[in-house]
Design a protein around this motif. Structure first.
Motif, PDB file in Angstrom:
ATOM      1  N   GLU A 106     -63.954  94.802  15.140  1.00  0.00           N
ATOM      2  CA  GLU A 106     -63.240  93.539  15.328  1.00  0.00           C
ATOM      3  C   GLU A 106     -63.616  92.848  16.642  1.00  0.00           C
ATOM      4  O   GLU A 106     -63.331  91.663  16.817  1.00  0.00           O
ATOM      5  CB  GLU A 106     -61.731  93.786  15.275  1.00  0.00           C
ATOM      6  CG  GLU A 106     -61.239  94.200  13.896  1.00  0.00           C
ATOM      7  CD  GLU A 106     -59.722  94.289  13.824  1.00  0.00           C
ATOM      8  OE1 GLU A 106     -59.067  94.130  14.879  1.00  0.00           O
ATOM      9  OE2 GLU A 106     -59.198  94.515  12.721  1.00  0.00           O
ATOM     10  N   ARG A 107     -64.234  93.567  17.545  1.00  0.00           N
ATOM     11  CA  ARG A 107     -64.640  92.982  18.832  1.00  0.00           C
ATOM     12  C   ARG A 107     -66.115  92.575  18.843  1.00  0.00           C
ATOM     13  O   ARG A 107     -66.588  92.015  19.835  1.00  0.00           O
ATOM     14  CB  ARG A 107     -64.394  93.995  19.958  1.00  0.00           C
ATOM     15  CG  ARG A 107     -62.960  94.480  20.068  1.00  0.00           C
ATOM     16  CD  ARG A 107     -62.781  95.404  21.266  1.00  0.00           C
ATOM     17  NE  ARG A 107     -61.435  95.950  21.316  1.00  0.00           N
ATOM     18  CZ  ARG A 107     -61.126  97.220  21.046  1.00  0.00           C
ATOM     19  NH1 ARG A 107     -62.087  98.072  20.721  1.00  0.00           N
ATOM     20  NH2 ARG A 107     -59.874  97.643  21.105  1.00  0.00           N
ATOM     21  N   GLN A 108     -66.827  92.848  17.763  1.00  0.00           N
ATOM     22  CA  GLN A 108     -68.285  92.711  17.800  1.00  0.00           C
ATOM     23  C   GLN A 108     -68.752  91.274  18.003  1.00  0.00           C
ATOM     24  O   GLN A 108     -69.603  91.003  18.861  1.00  0.00           O
ATOM     25  CB  GLN A 108     -68.892  93.279  16.520  1.00  0.00           C
ATOM     26  CG  GLN A 108     -70.408  93.360  16.563  1.00  0.00           C
ATOM     27  CD  GLN A 108     -70.959  94.257  15.478  1.00  0.00           C
ATOM     28  OE1 GLN A 108     -70.708  94.026  14.305  1.00  0.00           O
ATOM     29  NE2 GLN A 108     -71.706  95.273  15.864  1.00  0.00           N
ATOM     30  N   VAL A 109     -68.223  90.349  17.213  1.00  0.00           N
ATOM     31  CA  VAL A 109     -68.667  88.959  17.331  1.00  0.00           C
ATOM     32  C   VAL A 109     -68.336  88.405  18.713  1.00  0.00           C
ATOM     33  O   VAL A 109     -69.150  87.691  19.322  1.00  0.00           O
ATOM     34  CB  VAL A 109     -68.033  88.091  16.225  1.00  0.00           C
ATOM     35  CG1 VAL A 109     -68.359  86.615  16.450  1.00  0.00           C
ATOM     36  CG2 VAL A 109     -68.529  88.537  14.854  1.00  0.00           C
ATOM     37  N   ASP A 110     -67.157  88.736  19.227  1.00  0.00           N
ATOM     38  CA  ASP A 110     -66.795  88.277  20.572  1.00  0.00           C
ATOM     39  C   ASP A 110     -67.755  88.834  21.613  1.00  0.00           C
ATOM     40  O   ASP A 110     -68.146  88.128  22.556  1.00  0.00           O
ATOM     41  CB  ASP A 110     -65.362  88.716  20.911  1.00  0.00           C
ATOM     42  CG  ASP A 110     -64.321  87.873  20.186  1.00  0.00           C
ATOM     43  OD1 ASP A 110     -64.675  86.771  19.719  1.00  0.00           O
ATOM     44  OD2 ASP A 110     -63.164  88.324  20.086  1.00  0.00           O
ATOM     45  N   ALA A 111     -68.139  90.109  21.446  1.00  0.00           N
ATOM     46  CA  ALA A 111     -69.060  90.727  22.407  1.00  0.00           C
ATOM     47  C   ALA A 111     -70.426  90.054  22.368  1.00  0.00           C
ATOM     48  O   ALA A 111     -71.041  89.797  23.411  1.00  0.00           O
ATOM     49  CB  ALA A 111     -69.194  92.218  22.120  1.00  0.00           C
ATOM     50  N   VAL A 112     -70.901  89.754  21.161  1.00  0.00           N
ATOM     51  CA  VAL A 112     -72.201  89.086  21.029  1.00  0.00           C
ATOM     52  C   VAL A 112     -72.114  87.656  21.546  1.00  0.00           C
ATOM     53  O   VAL A 112     -73.003  87.170  22.260  1.00  0.00           O
ATOM     54  CB  VAL A 112     -72.663  89.101  19.556  1.00  0.00           C
ATOM     55  CG1 VAL A 112     -73.932  88.269  19.389  1.00  0.00           C
ATOM     56  CG2 VAL A 112     -72.907  90.529  19.090  1.00  0.00           C
ATOM     57  N   ASP A 113     -71.037  86.968  21.190  1.00  0.00           N
ATOM     58  CA  ASP A 113     -70.878  85.561  21.563  1.00  0.00           C
ATOM     59  C   ASP A 113     -70.677  85.377  23.064  1.00  0.00           C
ATOM     60  O   ASP A 113     -70.966  84.306  23.607  1.00  0.00           O
ATOM     61  CB  ASP A 113     -69.688  84.965  20.802  1.00  0.00           C
ATOM     62  CG  ASP A 113     -69.619  83.454  20.930  1.00  0.00           C
ATOM     63  OD1 ASP A 113     -70.628  82.790  20.616  1.00  0.00           O
ATOM     64  OD2 ASP A 113     -68.564  82.936  21.342  1.00  0.00           O
TER      65      ASP A 113
END
Length: 219
Positions: A106-113
């Motif tokens: 659930e944190r992946q897109v935020d981490a990439v972005d």
């Protein structure tokens, strides 16, 4: 083809409802939960029919063995019970590891972005740790289960040769034990899938409950 279309429609409908009910959540969380929802749909589309087939085959093999050789039949039951106990004992740990892995998803897109290499690296290392823990746990339980299965095969060969004069009968018993082992070894895989999907279902259900509470609180 019909099944694929039906399940695709189910996924689209549930996905739309899930995204609508989590509009206040981050894009990262909603993206991850869409992927989790897909896992649930794919389980019912692909894994559930295979699970039913394995369970029917296992039950049929046990019934046949009960008529061919009672000691071997009892040995199969003992191994089945031991396997069930083994995976039941590790069930909570499997669920906890899946929960940690899903939290990171659930944190992946935020981490990439974020564009922050440090944050992304921490996220990827955390995901790797959870995956390794799951893999180690699965390898350990599989190894113990494999030893039980090999012991059953040795026992089946020995007791069949001792109690049965005809080589054809011994061969038949051993082949049925092989079939039993093959079916039983597949069931823990589905059990682990079920544990993961239960964690995902609980996660998605909490979202629906929270959305309902917020809607009720809105004047």
């Amino acid at each position: 083809i019909v099944d694929s279309r039906a399940y695709a429609g189910i996924y689209v409908r549930l996905g739309e409802e899930m995204v609508a009910s989590t509009a206040e959540r981050s894009t990262s969380t909603r993206t991850a939960r869409l992927g989790m929802l897909r896992e649930i749909v794919e389980f019912f589309e692909h894994s559930l029919p295979q699970l039913i087939t394995s369970a029917i085959g296992l039950a049929g093999t046990v019934v046949i063995l009960s008529t061919l050789n009672v000691p071997v039949f009892l040995g199969c039951l003992a191994v089945a019970v031991a396997t069930g106990i083994l995976y039941a004992l590790t069930g909570k740990l499997t669920t906890r590891y899946n929960e940690g892995l899903n939290d990171e998803h659930e944190r992946q897109v935020d981490a990439v972005d974020s564009g922050d290499p440090v944050r992304l690296g921490e996220h990827l290392r955390a995901m790797t740790r959870w995956n390794i823990r799951l893999s180690d746990l699965e390898a350990g339980t599989f190894g113990i289960n494999w030893v039980l299965m090999m012991g059953l095969l040795v026992f089946a060969v020995g007791i069949s040769a001792e109690r049965t004069v005809e080589y054809g009968a011994v061969f038949a018993i051993v082949m049925y034990v092989f079939q039993f082992v093959e079916s039983l070894m597949a069931l823990p895989f589905y059990y682990q899938q079920w544990l993961r999907l239960r964690e995902i279902s609980g996660r998605l259900a909490r979202v629906g409950t929270e959305a309902g509470v917020e809607a009720g609180a809105t004047p």
